[in-house]
Write a protein that holds these residues in place. Structure first.
Motif, PDB file in Angstrom:
ATOM      1  N   THR A  35       0.657  -1.387  -0.241  1.00 57.77           N
ATOM      2  CA  THR A  35      -0.109  -0.405  -0.036  1.00 57.77           C
ATOM      3  C   THR A  35       0.981   1.607  -0.184  1.00 57.77           C
ATOM      4  OG1 THR A  35      -1.705  -1.474   1.258  1.00 57.77           O
ATOM      5  CG2 THR A  35      -1.682   1.424   1.024  1.00 57.77           C
ATOM      6  N   THR A  36       0.936   2.333  -0.758  1.00 56.60           N
ATOM      7  CA  THR A  36       1.080   3.342  -1.404  1.00 56.60           C
ATOM      8  C   THR A  36       0.609   4.449  -0.523  1.00 56.60           C
ATOM      9  OG1 THR A  36       1.320   3.601  -3.489  1.00 56.60           O
ATOM     10  CG2 THR A  36       3.927   2.541  -2.564  1.00 56.60           C
ATOM     11  N   ILE A  37       0.917   5.583  -0.229  1.00 49.20           N
ATOM     12  CA  ILE A  37       0.006   6.874   0.091  1.00 49.20           C
ATOM     13  C   ILE A  37       1.032   8.160  -0.299  1.00 49.20           C
ATOM     14  CG2 ILE A  37      -0.810   8.079   1.641  1.00 49.20           C
ATOM     15  CD1 ILE A  37      -0.772   5.160   4.201  1.00 49.20           C
ATOM     16  N   ALA A  38       0.014   8.856  -0.757  1.00 44.71           N
ATOM     17  CA  ALA A  38       0.631   9.699  -1.720  1.00 44.71           C
ATOM     18  C   ALA A  38       0.859  10.571  -0.704  1.00 44.71           C
ATOM     19  CB  ALA A  38       0.102  10.298  -3.039  1.00 44.71           C
ATOM     20  N   ASP A  39       1.371  12.029  -1.052  1.00 45.22           N
ATOM     21  CA  ASP A  39       2.179  12.968  -0.303  1.00 45.22           C
ATOM     22  C   ASP A  39       0.900  13.668  -0.065  1.00 45.22           C
ATOM     23  OD1 ASP A  39       4.298  11.785  -0.040  1.00 45.22           O
ATOM     24  OD2 ASP A  39       5.128  13.799  -1.277  1.00 45.22           O
ATOM     25  N   GLY A  40       0.067  14.275  -1.151  1.00 43.51           N
ATOM     26  CA  GLY A  40      -0.764  14.276  -1.239  1.00 43.51           C
ATOM     27  C   GLY A  40      -1.940  14.366  -0.061  1.00 43.51           C
ATOM     28  N   VAL A  41      -2.205  12.462  -0.119  1.00 41.89           N
ATOM     29  CA  VAL A  41      -3.242  12.563   1.224  1.00 41.89           C
ATOM     30  C   VAL A  41      -2.959  12.817   2.420  1.00 41.89           C
ATOM     31  CG1 VAL A  41      -4.321  10.381   1.846  1.00 41.89           C
ATOM     32  CG2 VAL A  41      -3.730  10.489  -0.728  1.00 41.89           C
ATOM     33  N   VAL A  42      -1.747  12.386   2.429  1.00 46.18           N
ATOM     34  CA  VAL A  42      -1.069  13.667   3.629  1.00 46.18           C
ATOM     35  C   VAL A  42      -1.198  14.729   4.684  1.00 46.18           C
ATOM     36  CG1 VAL A  42       0.450  12.825   5.286  1.00 46.18           C
ATOM     37  CG2 VAL A  42       0.286  11.042   4.182  1.00 46.18           C
ATOM     38  N   GLU A  43      -0.757  15.299   3.384  1.00 53.65           N
ATOM     39  CA  GLU A  43      -0.947  17.050   3.283  1.00 53.65           C
ATOM     40  C   GLU A  43      -3.012  16.785   3.610  1.00 53.65           C
ATOM     41  OE1 GLU A  43       0.764  17.947  -0.512  1.00 53.65           O
ATOM     42  OE2 GLU A  43       2.428  17.472   0.672  1.00 53.65           O
ATOM     43  N   LYS A  44      -3.649  16.596   2.616  1.00 52.51           N
ATOM     44  CA  LYS A  44      -5.205  16.885   3.023  1.00 52.51           C
ATOM     45  C   LYS A  44      -5.513  16.536   4.846  1.00 52.51           C
ATOM     46  CE  LYS A  44      -6.644  16.585  -1.352  1.00 52.51           C
ATOM     47  NZ  LYS A  44      -8.068  16.225  -2.615  1.00 52.51           N
ATOM     48  N   ILE A  45      -4.839  15.600   4.626  1.00 45.33           N
ATOM     49  CA  ILE A  45      -4.858  14.995   6.391  1.00 45.33           C
ATOM     50  C   ILE A  45      -4.778  15.941   7.502  1.00 45.33           C
ATOM     51  CG2 ILE A  45      -4.698  13.114   8.373  1.00 45.33           C
ATOM     52  CD1 ILE A  45      -5.015  11.253   6.018  1.00 45.33           C
ATOM     53  N   ALA A  46      -3.368  16.186   7.187  1.00 38.60           N
ATOM     54  CA  ALA A  46      -2.585  17.244   8.021  1.00 38.60           C
ATOM     55  C   ALA A  46      -3.841  18.809   8.203  1.00 38.60           C
ATOM     56  CB  ALA A  46      -1.017  16.631   8.151  1.00 38.60           C
ATOM     57  N   GLY A  47      -3.761  19.262   7.055  1.00 41.17           N
ATOM     58  CA  GLY A  47      -4.198  20.786   7.162  1.00 41.17           C
ATOM     59  C   GLY A  47      -6.257  20.242   7.358  1.00 41.17           C
ATOM     60  N   LEU A  48      -6.944  19.515   6.889  1.00 43.14           N
ATOM     61  CA  LEU A  48      -7.953  19.467   7.832  1.00 43.14           C
ATOM     62  C   LEU A  48      -7.792  19.460   9.363  1.00 43.14           C
ATOM     63  CD1 LEU A  48     -10.015  17.288   5.223  1.00 43.14           C
ATOM     64  CD2 LEU A  48     -10.562  19.716   5.778  1.00 43.14           C
ATOM     65  N   ALA A  49      -6.831  18.666  10.035  1.00 44.82           N
ATOM     66  CA  ALA A  49      -6.245  18.487  11.193  1.00 44.82           C
ATOM     67  C   ALA A  49      -6.110  19.822  11.654  1.00 44.82           C
ATOM     68  CB  ALA A  49      -5.685  17.350  11.644  1.00 44.82           C
ATOM     69  N   ALA A  50      -4.930  19.969  11.553  1.00 42.52           N
ATOM     70  CA  ALA A  50      -4.729  21.975  12.050  1.00 42.52           C
ATOM     71  C   ALA A  50      -6.107  23.283  11.935  1.00 42.52           C
ATOM     72  CB  ALA A  50      -3.696  22.006  10.730  1.00 42.52           C
ATOM     73  N   ARG A  51      -6.404  22.798  10.782  1.00 44.44           N
ATOM     74  CA  ARG A  51      -7.527  23.648  10.736  1.00 44.44           C
ATOM     75  C   ARG A  51      -8.777  23.332  11.648  1.00 44.44           C
ATOM     76  NH1 ARG A  51      -6.229  23.514   5.901  1.00 44.44           N
ATOM     77  NH2 ARG A  51      -6.164  25.086   4.598  1.00 44.44           N
ATOM     78  N   ASP A  52      -8.450  22.822  12.358  1.00 43.21           N
ATOM     79  CA  ASP A  52      -9.542  22.098  14.144  1.00 43.21           C
ATOM     80  C   ASP A  52      -9.011  22.995  14.606  1.00 43.21           C
ATOM     81  OD1 ASP A  52     -11.676  20.447  11.953  1.00 43.21           O
ATOM     82  OD2 ASP A  52     -10.251  18.593  12.622  1.00 43.21           O
ATOM     83  N   VAL A  53      -8.078  23.419  14.827  1.00 41.11           N
ATOM     84  CA  VAL A  53      -7.461  23.604  15.995  1.00 41.11           C
ATOM     85  C   VAL A  53      -7.706  24.919  16.307  1.00 41.11           C
ATOM     86  CG1 VAL A  53      -5.350  24.125  17.835  1.00 41.11           C
ATOM     87  CG2 VAL A  53      -5.542  22.118  16.461  1.00 41.11           C
ATOM     88  N   LEU A  54      -8.555  25.585  17.632  1.00 41.15           N
ATOM     89  CA  LEU A  54      -9.382  26.374  17.710  1.00 41.15           C
ATOM     90  C   LEU A  54      -7.617  27.108  18.391  1.00 41.15           C
ATOM     91  CD1 LEU A  54     -11.780  28.089  18.668  1.00 41.15           C
ATOM     92  CD2 LEU A  54     -10.905  27.110  21.594  1.00 41.15           C
ATOM     93  N   GLY A  55      -7.820  28.526  17.586  1.00 40.74           N
ATOM     94  CA  GLY A  55      -6.956  29.433  17.572  1.00 40.74           C
ATOM     95  C   GLY A  55      -6.037  29.388  15.899  1.00 40.74           C
ATOM     96  N   VAL A  56      -6.637  28.807  15.310  1.00 41.49           N
ATOM     97  CA  VAL A  56      -5.595  28.612  13.958  1.00 41.49           C
ATOM     98  C   VAL A  56      -6.996  29.424  13.270  1.00 41.49           C
ATOM     99  CG1 VAL A  56      -5.297  27.467  12.026  1.00 41.49           C
ATOM    100  CG2 VAL A  56      -4.042  26.976  14.239  1.00 41.49           C
ATOM    101  N   HIS A  57      -5.508  30.558  12.524  1.00 42.44           N
ATOM    102  CA  HIS A  57      -6.768  31.808  11.801  1.00 42.44           C
ATOM    103  C   HIS A  57      -7.211  31.280  10.720  1.00 42.44           C
ATOM    104  CE1 HIS A  57      -9.021  35.134  10.450  1.00 42.44           C
ATOM    105  NE2 HIS A  57      -8.249  34.994   9.540  1.00 42.44           N
ATOM    106  N   ALA A  58      -5.709  30.740   9.844  1.00 41.50           N
ATOM    107  CA  ALA A  58      -5.489  30.231   8.569  1.00 41.50           C
ATOM    108  C   ALA A  58      -4.059  29.490   7.966  1.00 41.50           C
ATOM    109  CB  ALA A  58      -5.228  30.796   7.763  1.00 41.50           C
ATOM    110  N   MET A  59      -4.465  28.998   6.122  1.00 40.32           N
ATOM    111  CA  MET A  59      -2.495  27.980   6.734  1.00 40.32           C
ATOM    112  C   MET A  59      -2.029  28.523   5.509  1.00 40.32           C
ATOM    113  SD  MET A  59      -3.499  25.161   8.687  1.00 40.32           S
ATOM    114  CE  MET A  59      -1.871  24.241   8.164  1.00 40.32           C
ATOM    115  N   GLY A  60      -0.434  28.994   5.567  1.00 37.60           N
ATOM    116  CA  GLY A  60      -0.841  29.314   4.239  1.00 37.60           C
ATOM    117  C   GLY A  60       0.559  30.290   5.137  1.00 37.60           C
TER     118      GLY A  60
END
Length: 156
Positions: A35-60
């Motif tokens: 099973t291989t997992i693309a970088d983009g898959v991990v990036e999406k999971i991490a991006g959504l998880a980071a945005r769920d944290v209170l105090g994070v206004h935006a990403m990038g």
């Protein structure tokens, strides 16, 4: 035709045939392929998880958010959940770099800790990869009276 057996007290009972399930090929099914997992898959999971944290206004960074805002307004375009996230994925491990904007007044160290915990938990649970590091760069602080960096609409 069913067979019967006689019990020691003279009663007869139907004989139940038990057949063991045979597994073809032998060995652990998980070892029968890759099973291989693309970088983009991990990036999406991490991006959504980071945005769920209170105090994070935006990403990038400011520039990537400006380009993203323009891209989001294009018909058929979708919000980029990977904005501000870079992943390096190996066979069993991954490392992540995140760039975040925090809300004014929050503890940056607490937000960074919460982002790290949330991202690690989500990525490891969903992918099975070991997260070896999550580097967080705080690129800006969103002040309460600042306007959003939305480009002026071209069409009125």
């Amino acid at each position: 035709m069913s067979e019967t057996t006689t019990t020691p007290d003279g009663d007869s009972e139907p004989q139940v045939s038990t057949r063991k399930a045979t597994r073809r090929g032998g060995g652990d099914p998980a070892a029968r392929g890759r099973t291989t997992i693309a970088d983009g898959v991990v990036e999406k999971i991490a991006g959504l998880a980071a945005r769920d944290v209170l105090g994070v206004h935006a990403m990038g960074s400011g520039l990537s958010r400006t380009f993203g805002a323009v891209r989001d307004r294009v018909p058929g375009g979708s919000k980029s959940v990977t904005r501000g996230v870079k992943a390096e994925v190996g066979e069993v491990q991954t490392a992540l770099d995140l760039e975040i904007v925090v809300d004014y007044g929050v503890s940056i160290t607490e937000v960074a800790r919460a982002v790290r915990e949330n991202v690690i938990a989500a990525v490891e649970r969903m992918t099975g990869l070991e997260v070896v590091e999550v580097n967080i760069a705080v690129s800006d602080v969103k002040l309460p009276d600042e306007e959003e960096e939305e480009p002026e609409p071209r069409i009125q």
